[in-house]
Design an enzyme around this catalytic site. Structure first.
Site, PDB file in Angstrom:
ATOM      1  N   TYR A  99       1.013  -1.088  -0.011  1.00  0.00           N
ATOM      2  CA  TYR A  99       0.005  -0.020  -0.159  1.00  0.00           C
ATOM      3  C   TYR A  99       1.013   1.279   0.136  1.00  0.00           C
ATOM      4  CZ  TYR A  99      -3.567   3.439   1.832  1.00  0.00           C
ATOM      5  OH  TYR A  99      -4.342   4.504   1.897  1.00  0.00           O
ATOM      6  N   ASP A 142       9.341   2.407  -0.526  1.00  0.00           N
ATOM      7  CA  ASP A 142       8.406   3.402   0.152  1.00  0.00           C
ATOM      8  C   ASP A 142       8.760   2.873   1.887  1.00  0.00           C
ATOM      9  OD1 ASP A 142       6.212   4.101   1.987  1.00  0.00           O
ATOM     10  OD2 ASP A 142       4.621   3.618   0.311  1.00  0.00           O
ATOM     11  N   LYS A 173       5.094   8.858   8.843  1.00  0.00           N
ATOM     12  CA  LYS A 173       4.798   8.482  10.188  1.00  0.00           C
ATOM     13  C   LYS A 173       5.821   8.883  11.140  1.00  0.00           C
ATOM     14  CE  LYS A 173       2.122   4.315   8.155  1.00  0.00           C
ATOM     15  NZ  LYS A 173       0.860   4.468   8.561  1.00  0.00           N
TER      16      LYS A 173
HETATM   17  N1  PMP Z   1       3.110   4.035   2.397  1.00  0.00           N
HETATM   18  C1  PMP Z   1       2.923   2.930   3.322  1.00  0.00           C
HETATM   19  C2  PMP Z   1       3.907   2.040   3.338  1.00  0.00           C
HETATM   20  C3  PMP Z   1       2.015   3.217   4.273  1.00  0.00           C
HETATM   21  O1  PMP Z   1       1.842   2.332   5.216  1.00  0.00           O
HETATM   22  C4  PMP Z   1       0.804   3.967   4.134  1.00  0.00           C
HETATM   23  C5  PMP Z   1      -0.120   4.164   5.534  1.00  0.00           C
HETATM   24  N2  PMP Z   1      -0.098   3.408   6.133  1.00  0.00           N
HETATM   25  C6  PMP Z   1       0.994   5.288   3.130  1.00  0.00           C
HETATM   26  C7  PMP Z   1       1.933   5.011   2.446  1.00  0.00           C
HETATM   27  C8  PMP Z   1       0.091   6.214   3.174  1.00  0.00           C
HETATM   28  O2  PMP Z   1       0.287   7.386   4.253  1.00  0.00           O
HETATM   29  P1  PMP Z   1      -0.830   8.042   4.799  1.00  0.00           P
HETATM   30  O3  PMP Z   1      -1.909   7.319   5.218  1.00  0.00           O
HETATM   31  O4  PMP Z   1      -0.185   9.081   5.713  1.00  0.00           O
HETATM   32  O5  PMP Z   1      -1.254   8.894   3.446  1.00  0.00           O
END
Ligand code: PMP
Length: 435
Positions: A147, A242, A275
């Protein structure tokens, strides 16, 4: 307008559902996967959450990853409070943005410049645009079960065959928008080879979660990551790592430092963070070499912007958090505590005669009701959801708050002591016997 607040979770949920779709501002909070009523949180302190009914929970969600120091850490609160009195937002540069960029860059090896944004979604979306702008190509590779936020081009399910590009996983995403997104199976080297053989000249980038925390806890195998890196390099495809979840969480330098130990020369072209770097405030970032980052506006033609980007309160929060996280020994202690949790859960399952597998890295962990951890999405989806849901509720009743879905990673903070880990394992022994 009535401000008659009821204090039961049930009543608060009913009231929320009248004005907010599903009663929540992010779907997984609604407990749809596990059933039941979500807890409305009144406050957090260290490793604990307190709900509207005054019940206390040991928290292993940590706001889905940012709260690596636990809730309401004094140094972080102090930094935020001191920043607040100087004003909330300026829409003009501040020294603190540079300080945070410097602090992040000092910890991660392959980022020379970065841009601050407000969410992981924004960071991943902007990284993709940058990769397309740099390469002049449109195609992107993503892996099933990873994701990267909810930008249109990344909400894609696998096509029926390898030569088929994606189909949207969400209503409201046009086929045309995702027709450039190729979805491959995580950890499948043969499919990766085939996909690059067929499509490499069209590909701008491949984006990957190095440890996929959005399908429980699945590591990219070293052979898979090595081949992905080699193929990207060989074909001028940018590798976008990511690290929104893994950055500053699995190690100070993120997962890329772990893979670099096993893969000589390993280096992502663009890294995405979120995060932990915001410490609980809306803040994320994407970064790369100076040569790649100079393609961004105002220097280059790739447009990207934000009214609240680099917000002074968020940057104060992030900086205070990173200062703690960068202390020598921080991740060793966090990893040891996380390992003791996972070992305790596995021991409890063994004693109860229930198959469970688990893994962890730094302060991130996963456990799965099966003899072995999954290695890709199809295996994750075949997991024992019924047993997980029963366990989730049995733990919640005993004051332990795990993520409300079996395909989510868990997080331990530096505020979790042996006392909370022991209490969790004791609760797990009871819960596993009860379910
Ligand atoms: N990339 C990863 C690996 C994530 O775990 C998340 C959210 N859990 C996101 C992108 C998206 O981040 P956000 O919820 O701050 O938009």
């Amino acid at each position: 307008m009535s401000t008659d607040a009821s204090h039961s979770n049930h009543d608060l949920f009913e009231r929320a559902q009248r004005v907010i779709p599903g009663g929540v501002n992010s779907p997984v909070r609604a407990f749809r996967a596990v059933g039941g009523t979500p807890r409305f949180i009144a406050r957090g302190s260290g490793p604990y959450l307190y709900d509207a009914e005054g019940r206390r929970y040991i928290d292993y969600v940590g706001s889905w990853g940012p709260l690596i120091l636990g809730h309401a850490h004094p140094a972080v609160l102090d930094a935020v409070q001191r920043a607040l009195v100087d004003g909330l937002s300026f829409g003009a540069p501040t020294e603190r943005e540079t300080e945070l960029a410097e602090a992040i860059i000092a910890c991660v090896p392959h980022v020379e410049q970065l841009r601050l944004v407000n969410s992981g979604t924004e960071a991943a979306m902007s990284a993709i645009r940058l990769a397309r702008g740099v390469t002049g190509r449109n195609g992107i590779v993503k892996f099933e079960g990873c994701y990267h936020g909810h930008a249109d081009a990344l909400l894609v399910a696998a096509g029926s065959g390898l030569a088929t590009f994606g189909h949207p996983t969400s209503a409201g995403v046009p086929e045309e928008v995702v027709k450039h997104t190729l979805v491959l199976e995580y950890n499948n080297v043969a499919q990766l080879e085939e996909a690059f053989a067929l499509h490499a000249p069209k590909l701008a980038c491949a984006i990957v979660e190095p440890i996929a925390g959005n399908m429980n806890f699945v590591r990219a195998s070293v052979p898979f990551m090595r081949r992905l890196f080699e193929l990207c390099r060989a074909h001028g495809v940018l590798l976008v790592l990511d690290e929104v979840m893994t950055g500053f969480r699995v190690a100070l330098g993120g997962a890329q430092t772990l893979y670099a130990k096993a893969i000589p020369g390993f280096a992502p072209d663009i890294s995405v963070y979120g995060k932990v770097i915001g410490g609980g405030m809306p803040l994320a970032a994407f970064g790369a070499s100076r040569d790649v980052m100079r393609r961004l506006a105002p220097l280059g033609p790739v447009y990207q912007a934000g009214t609240l980007s680099g917000n002074p309160i968020a940057t104060a929060c992030g900086l205070a958090t990173l200062r703690e996280v960068a202390r020598p020994g921080f991740h060793d202690a966090l990893a040891a505590r996380t390992r003791s949790l996972v070992d305790g859960l596995l021991g409890a399952a063994r004693d109860a005669g229930i198959p469970m597998a688990g893994d962890c890295e730094g302060g991130m962990f996963g456990f799965f009701f099966a003899p072995a951890l999954p290695s890709h999405y199809t295996q994750v989806m075949a997991g024992d959801a019924k047993r997980f849901n029963a366990f989730f509720h049995a733990m919640l009743e005993r004051g332990v708050h795990f993520a409300p879905a079996l395909y989510e990673a868990g997080f331990v903070s530096s505020a979790h002591s042996a006392c909370e880990i022991d209490a969790t394992v004791t609760a797990a022994c009871e819960a596993l016997r009860a379910i």
